[in-house]
Design a protein around this motif. Sequence first.
Motif, PDB file in Angstrom:
ATOM      1  N   MET A  45       0.814  -1.221   0.000  1.00 55.51           N
ATOM      2  CA  MET A  45       0.000   0.000   0.000  1.00 55.51           C
ATOM      3  C   MET A  45       0.850   1.276   0.000  1.00 55.51           C
ATOM      4  O   MET A  45       0.442   2.293  -0.551  1.00 55.51           O
ATOM      5  CB  MET A  45      -0.950   0.010   1.210  1.00 55.51           C
ATOM      6  N   ARG A  46       2.025   1.220   0.585  1.00 60.08           N
ATOM      7  CA  ARG A  46       2.894   2.407   0.675  1.00 60.08           C
ATOM      8  C   ARG A  46       3.770   2.612  -0.560  1.00 60.08           C
ATOM      9  O   ARG A  46       4.443   3.624  -0.666  1.00 60.08           O
ATOM     10  CB  ARG A  46       3.778   2.296   1.908  1.00 60.08           C
ATOM     11  N   SER A  49       0.082   1.245  -9.145  1.00 59.54           N
ATOM     12  CA  SER A  49      -1.261   1.796  -9.338  1.00 59.54           C
ATOM     13  C   SER A  49      -2.201   1.129  -8.340  1.00 59.54           C
ATOM     14  O   SER A  49      -1.866   0.096  -7.745  1.00 59.54           O
ATOM     15  CB  SER A  49      -1.753   1.514 -10.762  1.00 59.54           C
ATOM     16  N   LYS A  50      -3.387   1.685  -8.182  1.00 59.31           N
ATOM     17  CA  LYS A  50      -4.390   1.113  -7.283  1.00 59.31           C
ATOM     18  C   LYS A  50      -4.715  -0.319  -7.712  1.00 59.31           C
ATOM     19  O   LYS A  50      -4.837  -1.222  -6.880  1.00 59.31           O
ATOM     20  CB  LYS A  50      -5.649   1.971  -7.297  1.00 59.31           C
ATOM     21  N   GLU A  51      -4.836  -0.536  -9.017  1.00 60.13           N
ATOM     22  CA  GLU A  51      -5.162  -1.869  -9.540  1.00 60.13           C
ATOM     23  C   GLU A  51      -4.053  -2.872  -9.233  1.00 60.13           C
ATOM     24  O   GLU A  51      -4.302  -4.015  -8.876  1.00 60.13           O
ATOM     25  CB  GLU A  51      -5.420  -1.816 -11.051  1.00 60.13           C
ATOM     26  N   SER A  62      -4.248  -6.193  -6.958  1.00 50.24           N
ATOM     27  CA  SER A  62      -3.855  -7.476  -7.528  1.00 50.24           C
ATOM     28  C   SER A  62      -2.818  -8.179  -6.646  1.00 50.24           C
ATOM     29  O   SER A  62      -2.909  -9.388  -6.397  1.00 50.24           O
ATOM     30  CB  SER A  62      -3.304  -7.263  -8.937  1.00 50.24           C
ATOM     31  N   ARG A  63      -1.838  -7.438  -6.163  1.00 52.78           N
ATOM     32  CA  ARG A  63      -0.787  -8.048  -5.341  1.00 52.78           C
ATOM     33  C   ARG A  63      -1.318  -8.494  -3.984  1.00 52.78           C
ATOM     34  O   ARG A  63      -0.929  -9.541  -3.465  1.00 52.78           O
ATOM     35  CB  ARG A  63       0.380  -7.081  -5.166  1.00 52.78           C
ATOM     36  N   ILE A  64      -2.210  -7.707  -3.400  1.00 53.79           N
ATOM     37  CA  ILE A  64      -2.787  -8.090  -2.110  1.00 53.79           C
ATOM     38  C   ILE A  64      -3.661  -9.328  -2.281  1.00 53.79           C
ATOM     39  O   ILE A  64      -3.615 -10.252  -1.468  1.00 53.79           O
ATOM     40  CB  ILE A  64      -3.566  -6.909  -1.483  1.00 53.79           C
ATOM     41  N   ARG A  65      -4.445  -9.375  -3.366  1.00 50.74           N
ATOM     42  CA  ARG A  65      -5.267 -10.559  -3.624  1.00 50.74           C
ATOM     43  C   ARG A  65      -4.389 -11.787  -3.841  1.00 50.74           C
ATOM     44  O   ARG A  65      -4.700 -12.875  -3.368  1.00 50.74           O
ATOM     45  CB  ARG A  65      -6.173 -10.325  -4.822  1.00 50.74           C
TER      46      ARG A  65
END
Length: 172
Positions: free
Chosen positions: A27-28, A33-35, A39-42
Motif C-alpha cells: 500500500m505504501r 497503481s491502485k489496480e 492485484s498483489r494483495i489478492r
Amino acid sequence: ACVAAREVGVPMSTGTRNTKSAILTIMRDPSLSKEEKTSRIRALYAEQYKDQLSPSRKKDKDEEATYFDKKNNILGCAHYRRRCKVLCPDCKEFVSCRHCHGNSGNHEMRRSAVTTMKCMVCNTVQPVNKTCANKDCNKEMARYYCSICKFFDDDPSRHIYHCKDCGICKDP
C-alpha cells in the motif's frame, strides 16, 4: 515464501506469513497503481488460502472442470453457469454448487460459511470473489455474485438480486 510479498521486498520467515507487513509495504509503494496494489494483495491472500487447504482432499476431482453445457464449453454444473468451484468448509472438498454437493449424498453445505473458491479457468485457489485473483487470468466468475450468500450465476437470462428481507438471492 509469498510471491506477492517477495516482489515488493518483504522478507517472509519459513512457515509464517507476515501479512500485515506485506500489505502495508504494498500500500505504501508509490510506484504501484491502485489496480496493481489490489492485484498483489489478492495474490498474497490467494497463496495463504492454498497453504490452508487440507492435504487429504481428492486432488484429481478438484482439478477437473465441470460444465453447465460441455458441448458449448460453458463452465458450471447442472444447476448454474459459473467459472469457479467453492470449498465446502466442512469436508474441504471443492464443489460446483451446494445442490451438487447435497445431491451426491454428502452433507448439506453451509453456503454462508464458504470463504475459499477455485477458478476453473486457471485452477487458482483464492478467497471468494467476483473475479479471479490470478492477474494472468482475471476472469469474472459469473455475471452475478453475492458476497452475502456466496452465490455465483452467469445465466444472462436471469435477473438475480439479494433480498434483504428474505436473506437470500432471488430471481424475480
